[in-house]
Design a protein around this motif. Structure first.
Motif, mmCIF file in Angstrom:
data_model
loop_
_atom_site.group_PDB
_atom_site.id
_atom_site.type_symbol
_atom_site.label_atom_id
_atom_site.label_comp_id
_atom_site.label_asym_id
_atom_site.label_seq_id
_atom_site.Cartn_x
_atom_site.Cartn_y
_atom_site.Cartn_z
ATOM 1 N N LEU A 1 0.862 -1.176 0.000
ATOM 2 C CA LEU A 1 0.000 0.000 0.000
ATOM 3 C C LEU A 1 0.897 1.224 0.000
ATOM 4 C CD1 LEU A 1 -2.683 -1.010 2.664
ATOM 5 C CD2 LEU A 1 -2.959 -1.004 0.169
ATOM 6 N N GLU A 2 0.474 2.262 -0.727
ATOM 7 C CA GLU A 2 1.309 3.462 -0.841
ATOM 8 C C GLU A 2 0.438 4.708 -0.770
ATOM 9 O OE1 GLU A 2 4.595 3.510 -3.765
ATOM 10 O OE2 GLU A 2 3.677 5.358 -4.517
ATOM 11 N N LEU A 3 0.886 5.676 0.019
ATOM 12 C CA LEU A 3 0.194 6.952 0.157
ATOM 13 C C LEU A 3 1.092 8.051 -0.381
ATOM 14 C CD1 LEU A 3 -2.279 8.494 1.279
ATOM 15 C CD2 LEU A 3 -1.030 8.712 3.440
ATOM 16 N N ASN A 4 0.570 8.861 -1.319
ATOM 17 C CA ASN A 4 1.344 9.910 -1.987
ATOM 18 C C ASN A 4 0.799 11.291 -1.675
ATOM 19 O OD1 ASN A 4 3.137 8.601 -4.562
ATOM 20 N ND2 ASN A 4 1.526 7.324 -3.695
ATOM 21 N N MET A 5 1.698 12.245 -1.484
ATOM 22 C CA MET A 5 1.352 13.658 -1.371
ATOM 23 C C MET A 5 1.988 14.386 -2.542
ATOM 24 S SD MET A 5 -0.575 13.835 1.251
ATOM 25 C CE MET A 5 -0.642 15.601 1.499
ATOM 26 N N ASP A 6 1.184 15.165 -3.278
ATOM 27 C CA ASP A 6 1.636 15.779 -4.527
ATOM 28 C C ASP A 6 1.575 17.298 -4.462
ATOM 29 O OD1 ASP A 6 1.657 13.151 -5.307
ATOM 30 O OD2 ASP A 6 -0.196 13.286 -6.481
ATOM 31 N N VAL A 7 2.664 17.930 -4.812
ATOM 32 C CA VAL A 7 2.715 19.380 -5.035
ATOM 33 C C VAL A 7 3.596 19.581 -6.262
ATOM 34 C CG1 VAL A 7 3.366 21.636 -4.144
ATOM 35 C CG2 VAL A 7 2.494 19.892 -2.568
ATOM 36 N N GLY A 8 3.048 20.197 -7.311
ATOM 37 C CA GLY A 8 3.831 20.318 -8.531
ATOM 38 C C GLY A 8 3.350 21.438 -9.437
ATOM 39 N N TYR A 9 3.799 21.354 -10.683
ATOM 40 C CA TYR A 9 3.533 22.393 -11.681
ATOM 41 C C TYR A 9 2.834 21.775 -12.880
ATOM 42 C CZ TYR A 9 4.512 25.484 -15.654
ATOM 43 O OH TYR A 9 4.397 26.253 -16.779
ATOM 44 N N LEU B 1 -1.985 20.626 -6.544
ATOM 45 C CA LEU B 1 -2.002 20.100 -5.182
ATOM 46 C C LEU B 1 -2.891 18.868 -5.165
ATOM 47 C CD1 LEU B 1 -2.613 23.431 -3.218
ATOM 48 C CD2 LEU B 1 -0.433 22.245 -3.472
ATOM 49 N N GLY B 2 -2.470 17.829 -4.457
ATOM 50 C CA GLY B 2 -3.313 16.641 -4.397
ATOM 51 C C GLY B 2 -2.649 15.484 -3.686
ATOM 52 N N GLY B 3 -3.198 14.305 -3.905
ATOM 53 C CA GLY B 3 -2.666 13.096 -3.302
ATOM 54 C C GLY B 3 -3.356 11.883 -3.870
ATOM 55 N N LYS B 4 -2.809 10.689 -3.588
ATOM 56 C CA LYS B 4 -3.406 9.466 -4.101
ATOM 57 C C LYS B 4 -3.081 8.294 -3.189
ATOM 58 C CE LYS B 4 0.464 8.535 -7.251
ATOM 59 N NZ LYS B 4 0.867 8.387 -8.664
ATOM 60 N N LEU B 5 -3.903 7.257 -3.301
ATOM 61 C CA LEU B 5 -3.716 6.011 -2.582
ATOM 62 C C LEU B 5 -3.520 4.905 -3.608
ATOM 63 C CD1 LEU B 5 -3.732 4.455 0.121
ATOM 64 C CD2 LEU B 5 -6.205 4.166 -0.182
ATOM 65 N N VAL B 6 -2.443 4.142 -3.445
ATOM 66 C CA VAL B 6 -2.055 3.126 -4.429
ATOM 67 C C VAL B 6 -1.912 1.780 -3.740
ATOM 68 C CG1 VAL B 6 -0.294 2.438 -6.116
ATOM 69 C CG2 VAL B 6 -0.841 4.860 -5.802
ATOM 70 N N ALA B 7 -2.311 0.724 -4.444
ATOM 71 C CA ALA B 7 -2.095 -0.640 -3.980
ATOM 72 C C ALA B 7 -1.476 -1.437 -5.124
ATOM 73 C CB ALA B 7 -3.408 -1.286 -3.525
ATOM 74 N N GLY B 8 -0.793 -2.533 -4.784
ATOM 75 C CA GLY B 8 -0.189 -3.326 -5.834
ATOM 76 C C GLY B 8 0.541 -4.539 -5.304
ATOM 77 N N TYR B 9 1.325 -5.162 -6.192
ATOM 78 C CA TYR B 9 2.091 -6.352 -5.832
ATOM 79 C C TYR B 9 3.502 -6.218 -6.373
ATOM 80 C CZ TYR B 9 3.381 -11.194 -5.012
ATOM 81 O OH TYR B 9 4.002 -12.323 -4.556
ATOM 82 N N ASP B 10 4.488 -6.406 -5.485
ATOM 83 C CA ASP B 10 5.900 -6.306 -5.841
ATOM 84 C C ASP B 10 6.463 -7.721 -6.005
ATOM 85 O OD1 ASP B 10 8.586 -5.843 -6.110
ATOM 86 O OD2 ASP B 10 8.766 -4.484 -4.415
#
Length: 224
Positions: free
Chosen positions: A131-139, A169-178
């Motif tokens: 599981l991965e939690l991302n915080m985004d700030v960009g252009y 500005l934003g964020g996302k929640l990611v799931a997956g398999y490594d």
């Protein structure tokens, strides 16, 4: 009666020998127990497909892609014992910086180009699910898809390169398999959802909800 102390001495001797034998047997395999994942270097290169949904009327779905690299800043593994002490379960807790570039194409309107130095926390369970939690700030730069002309002082018109500059500005929640966690295959798959806001172009806070599906190449090797 005189033989009783002798029996006790031999019994104590055999108990001490047994304890030392067990300890020696454990130490015998101590250096060959593989703790893959406890000490390693890890980087990711990812490509993802994006479906951006603009909420509120009119509702639009726009497609795009993103490309990112993940550089690990912090690594805190957690070791859980498995069925055997020689097969430990390693849980990975990591913080990444993810320089990301991409685009979203809006038919008959504009193409949005963006750059985001994402910050992500990833928690990978011992079987490889993460599981991965991302915080985004960009252009973001949105370029008009149709030609744009500017009227000159002499009354003529000249085609110009035109677009809008935005803060994202934003964020996302990611799931997956490594797959690289246990199967030694240097790939990982992921899917997730997120939101982002464009300033000053958005008039409402939650304007864009998007979904993404991606594939990563995992560079993982043990530290010497």
């Amino acid at each position: 009666m005189r033989k009783q102390p002798l029996y006790l001495f031999f019994l104590l001797f055999f108990i001490v020998c047994a304890v030392f034998k067990v300890q020696a047997q454990e130490n015998k395999y101590k250096d060959i127990i593989k703790t893959d994942g406890l000490k390693n270097k890890k980087y990711l290169a990812s490509i993802s497909g994006i479906a951006d949904v603009e909420l509120f009327k009119p509702v639009n779905i726009n497609l795009g892609m993103s490309f990112s690299g993940s550089i690990r800043l912090l690594y805190k593994p957690k070791l859980n014992k498995g069925k055997s002490v020689y097969s430990p379960k390693v849980i990975e807790r990591e913080i990444y910086i993810k320089p990301t570039v991409g685009y979203i194409y809006r038919k008959r309107y504009n193409t949005a180009l963006f750059f985001i130095p994402e910050i992500a926390y990833r928690h990978t369970f011992y079987k490889g699910v993460f599981l991965e939690l991302n915080m985004d700030v960009g252009y973001m730069f949105t370029k008009m898809n149709a030609p744009v002309y500017e009227r000159q002082d002499d009354g003529t018109f000249k085609e110009i390169f035109f677009g809008h500059h935005n803060l994202m500005l934003g964020g996302k929640l990611v799931a997956g398999y490594d797959f690289s966690k246990n199967r030694r295959t240097p790939l990982a798959i992921n899917f997730g959802t997120g939101v982002f806001y464009r300033y000053p172009s958005n008039q409402k806070w939650i304007r864009h909800i998007y979904a993404e599906v991606g594939l990563s190449y995992v560079f993982r090797r043990a530290k010497e």
